[in-house]
Enzyme design. Structure first.
Site, PDB file in Angstrom:
ATOM      1  N   HIS A  77       1.548  -0.548   6.725  1.00  0.00           N
ATOM      2  CA  HIS A  77       2.709  -0.802   5.866  1.00  0.00           C
ATOM      3  C   HIS A  77       3.022   0.478   5.104  1.00  0.00           C
ATOM      4  O   HIS A  77       2.125   1.129   4.556  1.00  0.00           O
ATOM      5  CB  HIS A  77       2.380  -1.948   4.901  1.00  0.00           C
ATOM      6  CG  HIS A  77       3.458  -2.234   3.915  1.00  0.00           C
ATOM      7  ND1 HIS A  77       4.789  -2.211   4.235  1.00  0.00           N
ATOM      8  CD2 HIS A  77       3.401  -2.560   2.590  1.00  0.00           C
ATOM      9  CE1 HIS A  77       5.508  -2.499   3.163  1.00  0.00           C
ATOM     10  NE2 HIS A  77       4.691  -2.706   2.147  1.00  0.00           N
ATOM     11  N   ASN A 133       9.496   2.178   0.849  1.00  0.00           N
ATOM     12  CA  ASN A 133       8.921   0.886   1.225  1.00  0.00           C
ATOM     13  C   ASN A 133      10.063  -0.075   1.527  1.00  0.00           C
ATOM     14  O   ASN A 133      10.786  -0.490   0.620  1.00  0.00           O
ATOM     15  CB  ASN A 133       8.069   0.386   0.051  1.00  0.00           C
ATOM     16  CG  ASN A 133       7.429  -0.964   0.316  1.00  0.00           C
ATOM     17  OD1 ASN A 133       7.778  -1.652   1.273  1.00  0.00           O
ATOM     18  ND2 ASN A 133       6.506  -1.351  -0.542  1.00  0.00           N
ATOM     19  N   CYS A 162       6.054  -8.404   2.055  1.00  0.00           N
ATOM     20  CA  CYS A 162       5.994  -7.271   2.988  1.00  0.00           C
ATOM     21  C   CYS A 162       5.200  -7.607   4.248  1.00  0.00           C
ATOM     22  O   CYS A 162       5.284  -6.902   5.245  1.00  0.00           O
ATOM     23  CB  CYS A 162       5.373  -6.059   2.304  1.00  0.00           C
ATOM     24  SG  CYS A 162       6.279  -5.535   0.849  1.00  0.00           S
TER      25      CYS A 162
HETATM   26  O1  UT7 Z   1       4.942  -3.415  -0.627  1.00  0.00           O
HETATM   27  C1  UT7 Z   1       4.278  -3.986  -1.684  1.00  0.00           C
HETATM   28  C2  UT7 Z   1       3.035  -3.266  -1.939  1.00  0.00           C
HETATM   29  N1  UT7 Z   1       3.213  -2.354  -3.039  1.00  0.00           N
HETATM   30  C3  UT7 Z   1       2.390  -1.324  -3.167  1.00  0.00           C
HETATM   31  O2  UT7 Z   1       1.576  -1.100  -2.320  1.00  0.00           O
HETATM   32  C4  UT7 Z   1       2.473  -0.474  -4.420  1.00  0.00           C
HETATM   33  C5  UT7 Z   1       1.082  -0.140  -4.880  1.00  0.00           C
HETATM   34  N2  UT7 Z   1       1.084   0.716  -6.080  1.00  0.00           N
HETATM   35  C6  UT7 Z   1       1.473   2.011  -6.046  1.00  0.00           C
HETATM   36  O3  UT7 Z   1       1.887   2.519  -5.036  1.00  0.00           O
HETATM   37  C7  UT7 Z   1       1.281   2.826  -7.299  1.00  0.00           C
HETATM   38  O4  UT7 Z   1       0.526   2.076  -8.224  1.00  0.00           O
HETATM   39  C8  UT7 Z   1       2.620   3.274  -7.951  1.00  0.00           C
HETATM   40  C9  UT7 Z   1       3.317   4.307  -7.076  1.00  0.00           C
HETATM   41  C10 UT7 Z   1       3.514   2.088  -8.186  1.00  0.00           C
HETATM   42  C11 UT7 Z   1       2.335   3.918  -9.312  1.00  0.00           C
HETATM   43  O5  UT7 Z   1       1.461   5.033  -9.132  1.00  0.00           O
HETATM   44  P1  UT7 Z   1       0.168   5.192 -10.032  1.00  0.00           P
HETATM   45  O6  UT7 Z   1      -0.473   6.451  -9.637  1.00  0.00           O
HETATM   46  O7  UT7 Z   1      -0.635   3.932  -9.903  1.00  0.00           O
HETATM   47  O8  UT7 Z   1       0.781   5.347 -11.462  1.00  0.00           O
HETATM   48  P2  UT7 Z   1       0.457   4.487 -12.768  1.00  0.00           P
HETATM   49  O9  UT7 Z   1       1.081   3.151 -12.686  1.00  0.00           O
HETATM   50  O10 UT7 Z   1      -1.014   4.568 -13.054  1.00  0.00           O
HETATM   51  O11 UT7 Z   1       1.205   5.322 -13.869  1.00  0.00           O
HETATM   52  C12 UT7 Z   1       0.760   6.636 -14.258  1.00  0.00           C
HETATM   53  C13 UT7 Z   1       1.785   7.226 -15.183  1.00  0.00           C
HETATM   54  C14 UT7 Z   1       2.186   6.311 -16.331  1.00  0.00           C
HETATM   55  O12 UT7 Z   1       2.412   7.082 -17.466  1.00  0.00           O
HETATM   56  P3  UT7 Z   1       1.288   7.198 -18.612  1.00  0.00           P
HETATM   57  O13 UT7 Z   1       1.054   5.795 -19.099  1.00  0.00           O
HETATM   58  O14 UT7 Z   1       0.069   7.792 -17.950  1.00  0.00           O
HETATM   59  O15 UT7 Z   1       1.917   8.102 -19.617  1.00  0.00           O
HETATM   60  C15 UT7 Z   1       3.490   5.735 -15.871  1.00  0.00           C
HETATM   61  O16 UT7 Z   1       4.334   5.341 -16.919  1.00  0.00           O
HETATM   62  O17 UT7 Z   1       2.973   7.510 -14.454  1.00  0.00           O
HETATM   63  C16 UT7 Z   1       4.089   6.916 -15.130  1.00  0.00           C
HETATM   64  N3  UT7 Z   1       5.096   6.568 -14.138  1.00  0.00           N
HETATM   65  C17 UT7 Z   1       6.023   7.440 -13.740  1.00  0.00           C
HETATM   66  N4  UT7 Z   1       6.283   8.710 -14.098  1.00  0.00           N
HETATM   67  C18 UT7 Z   1       7.322   9.322 -13.495  1.00  0.00           C
HETATM   68  C19 UT7 Z   1       5.233   5.408 -13.477  1.00  0.00           C
HETATM   69  N5  UT7 Z   1       6.263   5.503 -12.630  1.00  0.00           N
HETATM   70  C20 UT7 Z   1       6.781   6.755 -12.785  1.00  0.00           C
HETATM   71  C21 UT7 Z   1       7.850   7.450 -12.187  1.00  0.00           C
HETATM   72  N6  UT7 Z   1       8.080   8.720 -12.569  1.00  0.00           N
HETATM   73  N7  UT7 Z   1       8.645   6.890 -11.235  1.00  0.00           N
END
Ligand code: UT7
Length: 347
Positions: A254, A284, A114
């Protein structure tokens, strides 16, 4: 004699016509509009149609940028294309763009996830500053949907396809690229990668069965890296330009996740109004993210002649890249021909 700065004199963008909404995704994986909106700020993203190719999208954006600058492809001294989603493993993207545009000049492809387009911009600006080249197009193009696993809810809700381009020319004034920072932290590469299909693990039935030809991301680790780098890189590039982040007229981060931007704004004690946001429309778009936001900021009149913008990208590598740009007179001529011309269909 003072070296000329690389000034932005043209800009263009291309986004595929097909839109994938949060509700569309909720029919494909276990997610919801509420979750995606609250956790990312993304509402929809554009995804390639069958007519869209990486080369075609890059050329559509480049043609618009050339038209704004009053140039033709034969005026180009160099084409720089940033991407991680090429038409083919070989040849590199920039060579196909050079042929498709009908340009007669060298063509260089930059891959830095990115952060790639900011890396490409800074690389191109060196040729302007040394006097080697006068007219350069710098394109960020990503057909990243090809590398997305649409059964993986943790990644498929984030990404979209797009292309955007700028023309760089030697500035006659102090407008142009004032400062930059490029960085790499390959130690943490495993947090954001496509594990299969390369030389380490060539394409095989096993790779396909394990879906290792798609992007895998440790979202929480990348989130921490992203917030850290957005803050430190903004501070560093501002200091290099003799400024502070508060002095920027507009900050172009970004467009990965609204929460990353809000966190950085809070830590830097800056209003969110200072940050250009279009991730709700596009998600993104990887290396196309910063140039797409820059082009839209210019087209919406958010950047005027004399304004200074600070931009910071971060992503796979892990990598980051920032630049400070003073806008020149060119941004005052927001011409009708900045509208996208449509995709090129390659035969
Ligand atoms: O361009 C490259 C750079 N990339 C980035 O900057 C991405 C950086 N990371 C992020 O933006 C975030 O970490 C995400 C958007 C990818 C994820 O958000 P988060 O708040 O960090 O969620 P998490 O990974 O801590 O997951 C929390 C919960 C989990 O469920 P449990 O284990 O708490 O039951 C996940 O399984 O949310 C769940 N989850 C979802 N639920 C509904 C993960 N993805 C989804 C989804 N819909 N799409």
């Amino acid at each position: 004699m003072a070296m000329p700065r690389a000034e932005i004199t043209g800009w263009g963008k291309y986004v595929p016509t097909k839109i994938l909404t949060n509700d569309d995704l909720a029919k494909m994986v276990d997610t919801s509009d509420e979750w995606i909106t609250a956790r990312t700020g993304i509402k929809e993203r554009h995804i390639r149609t069958e007519n869209d190719t990486t080369t075609g999208m890059a050329c559509a954006a480049a043609r618009d940028a050339l038209a704004v600058a009053g140039l033709t492809p034969s005026d180009l001294d160099l084409i720089v294309v940033a991407n991680s989603s090429p038409d083919y493993l070989l040849p590199a993207s920039a060579n196909l763009v050079q042929y498709e545009l009908g340009a007669n000049c060298p063509a260089l492809t930059v891959t830095a996830g990115c952060s790639g387009w900011v890396y490409a911009l800074v690389t191109a600006s060196q040729f302007i500053q040394t006097g080697a080249y006068k007219n350069i197009v710098v394109i960020g193009v990503e057909l990243i949907s090809y590398a997305i696993d649409y059964t993986d809810r943790s990644t498929c809700v984030l990404f979209g396809d797009a292309a955007a381009a700028v023309i760089l020319q030697p500035g006659l004034t102090e407008a142009g690229i004032m400062a930059f920072e490029l960085g790499s932290d390959g130690q943490h590469a495993h947090h954001l990668m496509v594990p299969g299909g390369g030389t380490r693990k060539p394409m095989s039935q096993e790779v396909v069965d394990k879906r290792e030809m798609y992007i895998r991301m440790n979202g929480q680790e990348v989130f921490k890296f992203a917030t850290r780098k957005l803050i430190t890189c903004l501070n560093n590039i501002a200091a290099s330009a003799g400024m502070s982040p508060a002095d920027f007229d507009l900050i172009i981060p970004h467009q990965a996740n609204l929460r990353i931007i809000e966190y950085a704004a809070d830590k830097l004690h800056l209003s969110m109004d200072k940050f250009f946001i279009n991730l709700h429309k596009y998600g993104n778009t990887s290396t196309a993210s910063i140039p797409l936001a820059l082009v839209e900021a210019i087209q919406e009149g958010r950047l005027k002649s004399g304004d200074v913008t600070g931009m910071v990208a971060f992503g796979s590598g892990l990598s980051w890249a920032g630049a400070v740009i003073k806008m020149g007179e060119a941004v005052n001529k927001i011409a009708a021909n900045t509208e996208p011309q449509g995709a090129v269909v390659l035969q």
